[in-house]
Scaffold this motif. Structure first.
Motif, PDB file in Angstrom:
ATOM      1  N   TYR A  17       4.369  -5.946  -8.018  1.00  0.00           N
ATOM      2  CA  TYR A  17       3.403  -5.374  -7.078  1.00  0.00           C
ATOM      3  C   TYR A  17       3.940  -5.547  -5.664  1.00  0.00           C
ATOM      4  O   TYR A  17       4.531  -6.581  -5.335  1.00  0.00           O
ATOM      5  CB  TYR A  17       2.050  -6.064  -7.212  1.00  0.00           C
ATOM      6  CG  TYR A  17       1.409  -5.846  -8.560  1.00  0.00           C
ATOM      7  CD1 TYR A  17       0.504  -4.810  -8.770  1.00  0.00           C
ATOM      8  CD2 TYR A  17       1.724  -6.667  -9.647  1.00  0.00           C
ATOM      9  CE1 TYR A  17      -0.081  -4.597 -10.010  1.00  0.00           C
ATOM     10  CE2 TYR A  17       1.153  -6.462 -10.899  1.00  0.00           C
ATOM     11  CZ  TYR A  17       0.250  -5.427 -11.066  1.00  0.00           C
ATOM     12  OH  TYR A  17      -0.310  -5.218 -12.296  1.00  0.00           O
ATOM     13  N   SER A  19       2.996  -4.366  -1.363  1.00  0.00           N
ATOM     14  CA  SER A  19       2.147  -3.721  -0.359  1.00  0.00           C
ATOM     15  C   SER A  19       3.064  -2.971   0.598  1.00  0.00           C
ATOM     16  O   SER A  19       3.913  -3.568   1.265  1.00  0.00           O
ATOM     17  CB  SER A  19       1.328  -4.778   0.386  1.00  0.00           C
ATOM     18  OG  SER A  19       0.572  -4.202   1.413  1.00  0.00           O
ATOM     19  N   ARG A  20       2.881  -1.642   0.658  1.00  0.00           N
ATOM     20  CA  ARG A  20       3.762  -0.821   1.485  1.00  0.00           C
ATOM     21  C   ARG A  20       3.079   0.510   1.780  1.00  0.00           C
ATOM     22  O   ARG A  20       2.363   1.057   0.942  1.00  0.00           O
ATOM     23  CB  ARG A  20       5.090  -0.581   0.753  1.00  0.00           C
ATOM     24  CG  ARG A  20       6.183   0.087   1.581  1.00  0.00           C
ATOM     25  CD  ARG A  20       7.510   0.157   0.823  1.00  0.00           C
ATOM     26  NE  ARG A  20       7.467   1.061  -0.308  1.00  0.00           N
ATOM     27  CZ  ARG A  20       7.405   0.678  -1.576  1.00  0.00           C
ATOM     28  NH1 ARG A  20       7.374  -0.607  -1.872  1.00  0.00           N
ATOM     29  NH2 ARG A  20       7.373   1.573  -2.556  1.00  0.00           N
ATOM     30  N   ASP A  21       3.290   1.022   2.985  1.00  0.00           N
ATOM     31  CA  ASP A  21       2.775   2.343   3.369  1.00  0.00           C
ATOM     32  C   ASP A  21       1.266   2.431   3.195  1.00  0.00           C
ATOM     33  O   ASP A  21       0.729   3.409   2.663  1.00  0.00           O
ATOM     34  CB  ASP A  21       3.461   3.452   2.557  1.00  0.00           C
ATOM     35  CG  ASP A  21       4.968   3.481   2.756  1.00  0.00           C
ATOM     36  OD1 ASP A  21       5.415   3.097   3.852  1.00  0.00           O
ATOM     37  OD2 ASP A  21       5.682   3.863   1.816  1.00  0.00           O
ATOM     38  N   ALA A  23      -0.714   0.979   1.168  1.00  0.00           N
ATOM     39  CA  ALA A  23      -1.143   1.042  -0.226  1.00  0.00           C
ATOM     40  C   ALA A  23      -0.460  -0.091  -1.000  1.00  0.00           C
ATOM     41  O   ALA A  23       0.444  -0.762  -0.495  1.00  0.00           O
ATOM     42  CB  ALA A  23      -0.785   2.394  -0.846  1.00  0.00           C
ATOM     43  N   TRP A  25       1.618  -0.798  -4.574  1.00  0.00           N
ATOM     44  CA  TRP A  25       2.403  -0.064  -5.556  1.00  0.00           C
ATOM     45  C   TRP A  25       2.779  -0.993  -6.712  1.00  0.00           C
ATOM     46  O   TRP A  25       3.129  -2.158  -6.498  1.00  0.00           O
ATOM     47  CB  TRP A  25       3.668   0.511  -4.924  1.00  0.00           C
ATOM     48  CG  TRP A  25       3.379   1.454  -3.798  1.00  0.00           C
ATOM     49  CD1 TRP A  25       3.136   1.131  -2.498  1.00  0.00           C
ATOM     50  CD2 TRP A  25       3.261   2.878  -3.886  1.00  0.00           C
ATOM     51  NE1 TRP A  25       2.881   2.263  -1.762  1.00  0.00           N
ATOM     52  CE2 TRP A  25       2.955   3.353  -2.583  1.00  0.00           C
ATOM     53  CE3 TRP A  25       3.404   3.792  -4.925  1.00  0.00           C
ATOM     54  CZ2 TRP A  25       2.786   4.704  -2.306  1.00  0.00           C
ATOM     55  CZ3 TRP A  25       3.229   5.141  -4.656  1.00  0.00           C
ATOM     56  CH2 TRP A  25       2.925   5.589  -3.367  1.00  0.00           C
ATOM     57  N   CYS A  26       2.720  -0.450  -7.909  1.00  0.00           N
ATOM     58  CA  CYS A  26       3.077  -1.205  -9.110  1.00  0.00           C
ATOM     59  C   CYS A  26       4.252  -0.535  -9.805  1.00  0.00           C
ATOM     60  O   CYS A  26       4.315   0.697  -9.898  1.00  0.00           O
ATOM     61  CB  CYS A  26       1.877  -1.271 -10.061  1.00  0.00           C
ATOM     62  SG  CYS A  26       2.239  -2.023 -11.674  1.00  0.00           S
ATOM     63  N   ARG A  40       3.888   3.298  -9.006  1.00  0.00           N
ATOM     64  CA  ARG A  40       2.605   3.996  -9.035  1.00  0.00           C
ATOM     65  C   ARG A  40       1.645   3.308  -8.072  1.00  0.00           C
ATOM     66  O   ARG A  40       1.626   2.080  -7.965  1.00  0.00           O
ATOM     67  CB  ARG A  40       1.999   3.974 -10.445  1.00  0.00           C
ATOM     68  CG  ARG A  40       2.782   4.758 -11.474  1.00  0.00           C
ATOM     69  CD  ARG A  40       2.083   4.762 -12.826  1.00  0.00           C
ATOM     70  NE  ARG A  40       2.034   3.416 -13.398  1.00  0.00           N
ATOM     71  CZ  ARG A  40       0.909   2.755 -13.671  1.00  0.00           C
ATOM     72  NH1 ARG A  40      -0.259   3.287 -13.369  1.00  0.00           N
ATOM     73  NH2 ARG A  40       0.956   1.566 -14.239  1.00  0.00           N
ATOM     74  N   LYS A  41       0.835   4.091  -7.398  1.00  0.00           N
ATOM     75  CA  LYS A  41      -0.150   3.538  -6.471  1.00  0.00           C
ATOM     76  C   LYS A  41      -1.285   2.895  -7.273  1.00  0.00           C
ATOM     77  O   LYS A  41      -1.734   3.430  -8.265  1.00  0.00           O
ATOM     78  CB  LYS A  41      -0.694   4.629  -5.552  1.00  0.00           C
ATOM     79  CG  LYS A  41      -1.563   4.101  -4.413  1.00  0.00           C
ATOM     80  CD  LYS A  41      -2.089   5.232  -3.536  1.00  0.00           C
ATOM     81  CE  LYS A  41      -0.970   5.896  -2.755  1.00  0.00           C
ATOM     82  NZ  LYS A  41      -1.518   6.867  -1.772  1.00  0.00           N
ATOM     83  N   ASP A  45      -6.958   5.759  -3.518  1.00  0.00           N
ATOM     84  CA  ASP A  45      -6.329   6.218  -2.280  1.00  0.00           C
ATOM     85  C   ASP A  45      -6.864   5.550  -1.020  1.00  0.00           C
ATOM     86  O   ASP A  45      -6.666   6.062   0.082  1.00  0.00           O
ATOM     87  CB  ASP A  45      -6.518   7.738  -2.147  1.00  0.00           C
ATOM     88  CG  ASP A  45      -5.762   8.496  -3.231  1.00  0.00           C
ATOM     89  OD1 ASP A  45      -4.665   8.029  -3.599  1.00  0.00           O
ATOM     90  OD2 ASP A  45      -6.276   9.526  -3.702  1.00  0.00           O
ATOM     91  N   ARG A  47      -7.028   3.354   2.176  1.00  0.00           N
ATOM     92  CA  ARG A  47      -6.017   2.839   3.104  1.00  0.00           C
ATOM     93  C   ARG A  47      -6.174   1.328   3.219  1.00  0.00           C
ATOM     94  O   ARG A  47      -7.278   0.818   3.395  1.00  0.00           O
ATOM     95  CB  ARG A  47      -6.213   3.501   4.465  1.00  0.00           C
ATOM     96  CG  ARG A  47      -5.251   3.036   5.537  1.00  0.00           C
ATOM     97  CD  ARG A  47      -5.555   3.728   6.863  1.00  0.00           C
ATOM     98  NE  ARG A  47      -4.978   3.015   7.982  1.00  0.00           N
ATOM     99  CZ  ARG A  47      -5.575   2.857   9.160  1.00  0.00           C
ATOM    100  NH1 ARG A  47      -6.780   3.365   9.362  1.00  0.00           N
ATOM    101  NH2 ARG A  47      -4.983   2.202  10.130  1.00  0.00           N
TER     102      ARG A  47
END
Length: 337
Positions: A17, A19-21, A23, A25-26, A40-41, A45, A47
């Motif tokens: 996992y 944290s970027r942008d 979001a 991500w996994c 994948r997010k 969605d 923020r």
């Protein structure tokens, strides 16, 4: 991030996992030991701010906690559960703010008790610590101020070998500790340690049913191990900045504790000793390529019980190295994912 970001799910697949942008991500193995899927997010969605806490229960479910912006100048905490690496995580659910409203108060921490209930912690505007816990039959209890004035921003939460949750924080005077007296209960202050501690270097690891071992660095860079009820034991000098990654694992049939860190030289370093026998001695061994500043390191056991080390660079490049199929703790070559 706060907590291990490399986890083994219920099906044995490893997942990471990040944290970027704005979001989370996994990435996960397609199946245990097979190639990894694209990122994948997680959780929809919404923020998010770039502060993520992770915890995992004995059931293998991952619990994620992050801050999200609400109205200008204010934020709130959100929670998501990821049941299996290949399933979509639940949408982010708002869980409030320790002071009802306001901006971010500190990096959150999360631990999951033996019954699978998440416990969320963060600093409050009064300088102490507040907690929030899931109820046994769903939903969340109220935010509670558990004290600890002067706590620094980063906290270390862990489910002990008993399944009850413990929390650690640093202050200018040393280390504070809280513990649960009964399952699902509010954490209460316990034994504190007077010591010089470098903030942001706490790592808590259950090392037996009775004990949690806390690893921390002092201002001179010496790494220590502390189990409440005893004195801290100096181990070896830290190889770099930030906390070490820690894993309890079996090596050639022996119960061992493995530590890892990105060194100031840029490579991953590892050290091991028999669990709760730090006096046996530790020393760092280098592994893998040069990595940029800000690279995170994590440890886990894969589906076959092999130690797996992972590094994640600030731009999201993931590398993984697994224990060789031979005696000892040697890692095979690092592979970019």
């Amino acid at each position: 991030m706060n907590g291990s970001w490399l986890l083994r799910g219920r099906d044995g697949s490893l997942s990471t996992y990040a944290s970027r942008d704005e979001a989370v991500w996994c990435r996960a193995e397609h199946h245990p030991g097979l190639p990894w899927e694209p990122p994948r997010k997680v959780g929809g969605d919404q923020r998010l701010h770039a502060q993520l806490a992770l915890g995992q229960g004995a059931d293998g479910y991952a619990h994620l906690v992050a801050w999200r912006p609400t109205v200008p100048g204010e934020s709130g905490l959100v929670h998501s559960t990821h049941f299996r690496p290949h399933l979509a995580a639940l949408d982010w659910t708002p869980v409030g703010h320790p002071d009802k409203k306001g901006d971010r108060t500190g990096l959150p921490a999360v631990a999951v008790d033996a019954e699978g209930r998440a416990h969320v912690f963060t600093r409050n505007k009064g300088g102490g610590v507040s907690m929030l816990a899931q109820k046994e039959r769903g939903g969340w209890g109220p935010w509670r101020d558990i004290g600890g004035p002067g706590a620094h921003e980063e906290l270390a939460a862990v489910a002990a070998g008993s399944g009850r949750v413990e929390l650690y924080a640093t202050t200018s005077d040393g280390i504070l500790r809280w513990r649960q007296e009964e399952p699902g209960g509010v954490l209460v202050p316990d034994e504190a340690l007077e010591a010089a501690v470098r903030p942001g270097t706490l790592t808590a690891l259950p090392t037996s049913k009775e004990h949690t071992t806390l690893f921390f660095a002092d201002p001179e860079g010496m790494l220590h191990a502390w189990r409440p009820g005893g004195d801290p034991v100096p181990l070896l000098r830290t190889a770099g900045a930030g906390p070490v990654a820690a894993l309890r694992c079996a090596v050639d049939g022996y119960d061992c504790t493995l530590l890892a860190q990105r060194s100031d030289s840029g490579r991953v370093v590892l050290a091991a000793c028999p669990t709760e026998q730090e006096s046996a001695g530790l020393w760092w061994s280098e592994s893998g390529p040069q990595l940029p500043v800000g690279t995170r390191v994590a440890l886990a056991e894969d589906a076959e019980g092999r130690v797996t080390a992972a590094s994640l660079t600030p731009d999201g490049e993931l590398r993984v190295a697994r224990q060789k199929d031979e005696p000892g703790l040697a890692l095979a070559a690092w592979q970019s994912v």
